[in-house]
Design a protein around this motif. Structure first.
Motif, PDB file in Angstrom:
ATOM      1  N   TYR A  27      35.120  51.889  46.164  1.00 15.30           N
ATOM      2  CA  TYR A  27      35.038  53.331  46.430  1.00 15.30           C
ATOM      3  C   TYR A  27      35.351  53.657  47.880  1.00 15.30           C
ATOM      4  O   TYR A  27      35.407  54.827  48.259  1.00 15.30           O
ATOM      5  CB  TYR A  27      33.657  53.877  46.055  1.00 15.30           C
ATOM      6  CG  TYR A  27      32.486  53.118  46.655  1.00 15.30           C
ATOM      7  CD1 TYR A  27      32.112  53.301  47.973  1.00 15.30           C
ATOM      8  CD2 TYR A  27      31.736  52.234  45.878  1.00 15.30           C
ATOM      9  CE1 TYR A  27      31.044  52.619  48.514  1.00 15.30           C
ATOM     10  CE2 TYR A  27      30.669  51.549  46.406  1.00 15.30           C
ATOM     11  CZ  TYR A  27      30.324  51.738  47.725  1.00 15.30           C
ATOM     12  OH  TYR A  27      29.263  51.056  48.271  1.00 15.30           O
ATOM     13  N   VAL A 191      32.645  54.093  39.906  1.00 19.38           N
ATOM     14  CA  VAL A 191      32.878  55.432  40.451  1.00 19.38           C
ATOM     15  C   VAL A 191      34.357  55.533  40.800  1.00 19.38           C
ATOM     16  O   VAL A 191      34.833  54.807  41.677  1.00 19.38           O
ATOM     17  CB  VAL A 191      32.020  55.690  41.704  1.00 19.38           C
ATOM     18  CG1 VAL A 191      32.330  57.073  42.280  1.00 19.38           C
ATOM     19  CG2 VAL A 191      30.540  55.574  41.379  1.00 19.38           C
ATOM     20  N   SER A 193      36.539  56.684  42.771  1.00 22.90           N
ATOM     21  CA  SER A 193      36.893  57.293  44.061  1.00 22.90           C
ATOM     22  C   SER A 193      37.386  56.184  44.977  1.00 22.90           C
ATOM     23  O   SER A 193      37.257  54.996  44.680  1.00 22.90           O
ATOM     24  CB  SER A 193      35.682  58.003  44.679  1.00 22.90           C
ATOM     25  OG  SER A 193      34.635  57.089  44.935  1.00 22.90           O
ATOM     26  N   ARG A 197      39.989  55.203  42.344  1.00 24.86           N
ATOM     27  CA  ARG A 197      40.659  56.293  41.626  1.00 24.86           C
ATOM     28  C   ARG A 197      41.721  55.760  40.669  1.00 24.86           C
ATOM     29  O   ARG A 197      42.001  56.362  39.637  1.00 24.86           O
ATOM     30  CB  ARG A 197      41.305  57.265  42.624  1.00 24.86           C
ATOM     31  CG  ARG A 197      40.344  58.231  43.275  1.00 24.86           C
ATOM     32  CD  ARG A 197      41.096  59.353  43.979  1.00 24.86           C
ATOM     33  NE  ARG A 197      41.908  58.847  45.077  1.00 24.86           N
ATOM     34  CZ  ARG A 197      41.493  58.761  46.338  1.00 24.86           C
ATOM     35  NH1 ARG A 197      40.270  59.140  46.659  1.00 24.86           N
ATOM     36  NH2 ARG A 197      42.289  58.314  47.280  1.00 24.86           N
ATOM     37  N   ARG A 272      28.887  56.763  47.795  1.00 24.19           N
ATOM     38  CA  ARG A 272      29.872  57.019  46.755  1.00 24.19           C
ATOM     39  C   ARG A 272      30.079  58.517  46.522  1.00 24.19           C
ATOM     40  O   ARG A 272      30.986  58.911  45.794  1.00 24.19           O
ATOM     41  CB  ARG A 272      29.453  56.320  45.459  1.00 24.19           C
ATOM     42  CG  ARG A 272      29.258  54.819  45.647  1.00 24.19           C
ATOM     43  CD  ARG A 272      29.028  54.098  44.345  1.00 24.19           C
ATOM     44  NE  ARG A 272      27.867  54.576  43.619  1.00 24.19           N
ATOM     45  CZ  ARG A 272      27.568  54.218  42.372  1.00 24.19           C
ATOM     46  NH1 ARG A 272      28.353  53.379  41.728  1.00 24.19           N
ATOM     47  NH2 ARG A 272      26.478  54.687  41.781  1.00 24.19           N
ATOM     48  N   ALA A 322      27.687  61.000  42.220  1.00 26.53           N
ATOM     49  CA  ALA A 322      28.959  60.450  42.692  1.00 26.53           C
ATOM     50  C   ALA A 322      29.976  60.376  41.564  1.00 26.53           C
ATOM     51  O   ALA A 322      31.147  60.734  41.741  1.00 26.53           O
ATOM     52  CB  ALA A 322      28.734  59.067  43.297  1.00 26.53           C
ATOM     53  N   TYR A 325      31.016  63.913  40.562  1.00 20.47           N
ATOM     54  CA  TYR A 325      31.937  64.503  41.541  1.00 20.47           C
ATOM     55  C   TYR A 325      33.325  63.890  41.435  1.00 20.47           C
ATOM     56  O   TYR A 325      34.337  64.606  41.393  1.00 20.47           O
ATOM     57  CB  TYR A 325      31.378  64.315  42.949  1.00 20.47           C
ATOM     58  CG  TYR A 325      32.238  64.893  44.044  1.00 20.47           C
ATOM     59  CD1 TYR A 325      32.586  66.240  44.036  1.00 20.47           C
ATOM     60  CD2 TYR A 325      32.686  64.098  45.099  1.00 20.47           C
ATOM     61  CE1 TYR A 325      33.369  66.777  45.045  1.00 20.47           C
ATOM     62  CE2 TYR A 325      33.463  64.627  46.109  1.00 20.47           C
ATOM     63  CZ  TYR A 325      33.810  65.960  46.080  1.00 20.47           C
ATOM     64  OH  TYR A 325      34.579  66.487  47.081  1.00 20.47           O
ATOM     65  N   ALA A 326      33.399  62.551  41.372  1.00 20.08           N
ATOM     66  CA  ALA A 326      34.694  61.882  41.290  1.00 20.08           C
ATOM     67  C   ALA A 326      35.438  62.291  40.024  1.00 20.08           C
ATOM     68  O   ALA A 326      36.656  62.496  40.035  1.00 20.08           O
ATOM     69  CB  ALA A 326      34.498  60.363  41.331  1.00 20.08           C
ATOM     70  N   TRP A 327      34.693  62.406  38.920  1.00 23.05           N
ATOM     71  CA  TRP A 327      35.324  62.819  37.668  1.00 23.05           C
ATOM     72  C   TRP A 327      35.850  64.251  37.764  1.00 23.05           C
ATOM     73  O   TRP A 327      36.957  64.552  37.291  1.00 23.05           O
ATOM     74  CB  TRP A 327      34.320  62.689  36.524  1.00 23.05           C
ATOM     75  CG  TRP A 327      34.868  63.098  35.194  1.00 23.05           C
ATOM     76  CD1 TRP A 327      34.660  64.273  34.537  1.00 23.05           C
ATOM     77  CD2 TRP A 327      35.728  62.331  34.341  1.00 23.05           C
ATOM     78  NE1 TRP A 327      35.321  64.296  33.333  1.00 23.05           N
ATOM     79  CE2 TRP A 327      35.994  63.111  33.187  1.00 23.05           C
ATOM     80  CE3 TRP A 327      36.297  61.058  34.444  1.00 23.05           C
ATOM     81  CZ2 TRP A 327      36.799  62.669  32.148  1.00 23.05           C
ATOM     82  CZ3 TRP A 327      37.108  60.615  33.394  1.00 23.05           C
ATOM     83  CH2 TRP A 327      37.352  61.401  32.274  1.00 23.05           C
TER      84      TRP A 327
END
Length: 347
Positions: A27, A191, A193, A197, A272, A322, A325-327
């Motif tokens: 991440y 996660v 990110s 990603r 994260r 986390a 948010y990343a999703w």
């Protein structure tokens, strides 16, 4: 609801962005930053001690502070043991998070001498899987590090980041942990990110997450405990239908029971959850904790979206902020209060 006598407060401190591995799911970005100097770190340690003492005096609450010290790879910082000595002198519980590859017998012995309470070593699967994610030769080096830690008498947690790459191998990891003599096997969800990603399509479905946790928690291996900081997983052991209210007191730590400090001094709710709240070079931690609008929003149930907004277990869970948010960012949004996309709880 009876409150614990001590209030847990965790500082996760990333001393460096430097790392000797280049993990596919990381991440972190690995970007070069102006790291805090030893002198600046000493000032922050003093500030943290004063902050906790002040809170205890004002509110009459006894704190049980702990530090997760990590990187990047923390052993790449030349003054790493000096920093640990400074923290140990304050009497805090110290935990080190590492990829394990640089931990020789001497380093393990020094950690033990400093009274480090435990070391978490990242392990993503059996050798082929681990090396595929973390790089050639990293498995053997990490296992060597784990053995050195155990010989030094340190409690060790093997931590697995769950994705489609390794989910089917988790039972093997429990066997590996037991065979090494490791005390705990920890699991976290991917996660998506940073470099992670690129692994968005490797996230487990809601049903897969539930089934995997059920299988893990059903394991009974003498001497090995399965642990997770996943707030959703923690709900599996609680009774359904119990209203936990609208005051956050457990679950996701972001905004409730800790902060993260990055290598350049940036303060974030969680490493994260990469949303800057300030910087220790210019902002007081106590003021950030009390006045940050981001933290204030994390503590307000009526601001949450999706199923989290109406969940009776919000107070002790709130999903993983986390991952949520990343999703949401991956979907073209920017919402750290969105629902956790892998939550399997039924309302």
């Amino acid at each position: 609801m009876a409150l614990a006598q001590d209030f847990d407060f965790l500082i996760q401190w990333h001393l460096t962005e430097k790392c000797n591995l280049h993990c596919r799911h990381c991440y972190q970005s690995g970007k070069k930053v102006r790291e805090l100097s030893l002198a600046e770190i000493r000032e922050v340690i003093t500030e943290i001690a004063d902050m906790l003492a002040g809170w205890q005096s004002i509110h009459g609450v006894t704190f049980s502070p702990s530090f997760n010290i990590t990187g990047g790879e923390p052993f790449l910082r030349s003054d790493f043991f000096t920093i640990l000595e400074e923290l140990a002198a304050c009497g805090y519980d110290l935990f080190v998070l590492s990829n394990g590859t640089l931990i020789d017998a001497d380093k393990a012995a020094r950690l033990a001498e400093l009274g480090v309470a435990g070391v978490q070593v990242s392990m993503e699967g059996p050798e082929q899987v681990h090396n595929q994610i973390r790089g050639r030769g990293s498995f053997a080096a990490a296992v060597s590090g784990v053995k050195n830690l155990l010989r030094a008498g340190l409690p060790v947690t093997l931590n697995v980041t769950l994705s489609r790459f390794n989910a089917r191998h988790v039972r093997e990891m429990a066997g590996l942990a037991a065979s090494l003599g490791v005390q705990r096997l920890g699991v976290t969800r991917l996660v998506p990110s940073g470099r992670g990603r690129e692994m968005l399509t490797q996230m487990l479905t809601t049903g897969e997450v539930r089934q995997l946790y059920q299988e893990l928690f059903a394991l009974a291996i003498p001497g090995l405990t399965i642990v997770t900081g996943d707030p959703v997983a923690a709900q599996m052991s609680l009774e359904a239908g119990v209203d936990q209210g609208c005051t956050p007191y457990g679950g996701c730590a972001a905004g409730v029971s800790g902060l993260t400090i990055l290598a350049d001094g940036t303060i974030v709710p969680c490493r994260r959850l990469d949303i800057p709240l300030g910087n220790v070079r210019s902002d007081a931690l106590r003021e950030v904790w009390a006045t940050s609008p981001i933290l204030a929003r994390l503590r307000e149930k009526n601001l949450y979206g999706g199923k989290c907004a109406g969940c009776e277990r919000w107070g002790g869970c709130r999903g993983c902020r986390a991952i949520a948010y990343a999703w949401s960012v991956a979907q073209g949004e920017d919402d750290f209060l969105a629902a956790d996309p892998q939550c399997f709880l039924k309302l």
